[in-house]
Design a protein around this motif. Structure first.
Motif, PDB file in Angstrom:
ATOM      1  N   ASN A  50       0.841  -1.186   0.000  1.00 18.49           N
ATOM      2  CA  ASN A  50       0.000   0.000   0.000  1.00 18.49           C
ATOM      3  C   ASN A  50       0.877   1.237   0.000  1.00 18.49           C
ATOM      4  O   ASN A  50       1.802   1.349   0.800  1.00 18.49           O
ATOM      5  N   SER A  51       0.570   2.165  -0.879  1.00 15.82           N
ATOM      6  CA  SER A  51       1.253   3.455  -0.914  1.00 15.82           C
ATOM      7  C   SER A  51       0.353   4.488  -0.262  1.00 15.82           C
ATOM      8  O   SER A  51      -0.865   4.462  -0.444  1.00 15.82           O
ATOM      9  N   ASP A  52       0.960   5.415   0.485  1.00 18.50           N
ATOM     10  CA  ASP A  52       0.145   6.468   1.084  1.00 18.50           C
ATOM     11  C   ASP A  52      -0.184   7.556   0.074  1.00 18.50           C
ATOM     12  O   ASP A  52      -0.862   8.513   0.395  1.00 18.50           O
ATOM     13  N   GLY A  57       5.861   6.995   1.724  1.00 18.18           N
ATOM     14  CA  GLY A  57       5.473   6.085   2.785  1.00 18.18           C
ATOM     15  C   GLY A  57       4.698   4.897   2.249  1.00 18.18           C
ATOM     16  O   GLY A  57       3.832   5.044   1.376  1.00 18.18           O
ATOM     17  N   TYR A  58       5.005   3.708   2.780  1.00 14.38           N
ATOM     18  CA  TYR A  58       4.388   2.473   2.314  1.00 14.38           C
ATOM     19  C   TYR A  58       4.123   1.544   3.486  1.00 14.38           C
ATOM     20  O   TYR A  58       4.759   1.641   4.531  1.00 14.38           O
ATOM     21  N   THR A  59       3.200   0.628   3.255  1.00 15.65           N
ATOM     22  CA  THR A  59       2.963  -0.463   4.184  1.00 15.65           C
ATOM     23  C   THR A  59       2.941  -1.746   3.374  1.00 15.65           C
ATOM     24  O   THR A  59       2.302  -1.809   2.320  1.00 15.65           O
ATOM     25  N   LYS A  61       2.076  -5.770   3.871  1.00 11.99           N
ATOM     26  CA  LYS A  61       1.464  -6.743   4.769  1.00 11.99           C
ATOM     27  C   LYS A  61       1.512  -8.117   4.124  1.00 11.99           C
ATOM     28  O   LYS A  61       1.418  -8.244   2.909  1.00 11.99           O
ATOM     29  N   ARG A  94       3.137  -7.030   9.338  1.00 11.11           N
ATOM     30  CA  ARG A  94       2.971  -5.689   8.788  1.00 11.11           C
ATOM     31  C   ARG A  94       4.259  -4.915   8.991  1.00 11.11           C
ATOM     32  O   ARG A  94       4.813  -4.880  10.085  1.00 11.11           O
ATOM     33  N   SER A  96       5.642  -1.015   8.024  1.00 16.35           N
ATOM     34  CA  SER A  96       5.487   0.314   7.428  1.00 16.35           C
ATOM     35  C   SER A  96       6.883   0.892   7.261  1.00 16.35           C
ATOM     36  O   SER A  96       7.744   0.712   8.128  1.00 16.35           O
ATOM     37  N   THR A 108       9.422   2.198   9.803  1.00 16.84           N
ATOM     38  CA  THR A 108       8.838   3.071  10.816  1.00 16.84           C
ATOM     39  C   THR A 108       7.994   2.310  11.826  1.00 16.84           C
ATOM     40  O   THR A 108       7.814   2.778  12.945  1.00 16.84           O
ATOM     41  N   GLN A 109       7.469   1.158  11.423  1.00 20.08           N
ATOM     42  CA  GLN A 109       6.618   0.394  12.341  1.00 20.08           C
ATOM     43  C   GLN A 109       6.531  -1.053  11.855  1.00 20.08           C
ATOM     44  O   GLN A 109       6.530  -1.303  10.651  1.00 20.08           O
ATOM     45  N   THR A 110       6.470  -1.992  12.808  1.00 18.84           N
ATOM     46  CA  THR A 110       6.312  -3.407  12.464  1.00 18.84           C
ATOM     47  C   THR A 110       5.252  -4.027  13.361  1.00 18.84           C
ATOM     48  O   THR A 110       4.932  -3.498  14.422  1.00 18.84           O
TER      49      THR A 110
END
Length: 138
Positions: A50-52, A57-59, A61, A94, A96, A108-110
């Motif tokens: 997923n692109s913001d 920024g991306y996620t 999953k 996940r 990010s 940035t986040q897991t």
């Protein structure tokens, strides 16, 4: 090469049996910020990128389904009904991240079943993919 194009190529390189799922032409006029990849035929896992929308920024999953037959039926329906086909998938992992440059990704986040214990501050795409690979046995 923009970040999305680069990362989609990295997914295909890391998972050589993967295939990117394609929507029907009826969705062609809609902005596309989500990309789905069957990582290997016969598996019950699906990658979701997923692109913001700002190309930074991306996620990513990894979704898990009850079995490969369920996933296959959902993949077959995806071209006509879109991403809602995968709503029954359970998030397994996940990540990010911010794409800074080729092989310079800042996580940035897991969440979920992350493999390895390494420095997530600046890594390559293949290292990031290894961290969420559902086919690696812990």
């Amino acid at each position: 090469m923009n970040a999305l194009t680069h990362f989609r190529k990295e997914i295909k390189a890391y998972f050589p049996e993967s295939s990117e799922l394609i929507l029907s032409e009826s969705f062609a006029t809609h902005p596309r910020f989500n990309f789905y990849f069957e990582i290997k035929p016969g598996e019950r896992f699906l990658l979701y990128l997923n692109s913001d929308g700002d190309d930074l920024g991306y996620t990513l999953k990894c979704l898990e389904f009850r079995d490969s037959d369920v996933l296959k039926r959902l993949i077959n329906s995806y071209p006509t009904i879109g991403s809602k086909a995968f709503n029954i998938g359970q998030p397994r992992t996940r990540i990010s991240f911010i794409y800074r440059a080729e092989n310079r990704i800042s996580v940035t986040q897991t969440g979920g079943d992350i493999h390895d214990d390494f420095n997530w501050h600046e890594i390559s795409a293949s290292h990031l993919l290894q961290g969420l690979d559902p086919l690696i046995k812990n």
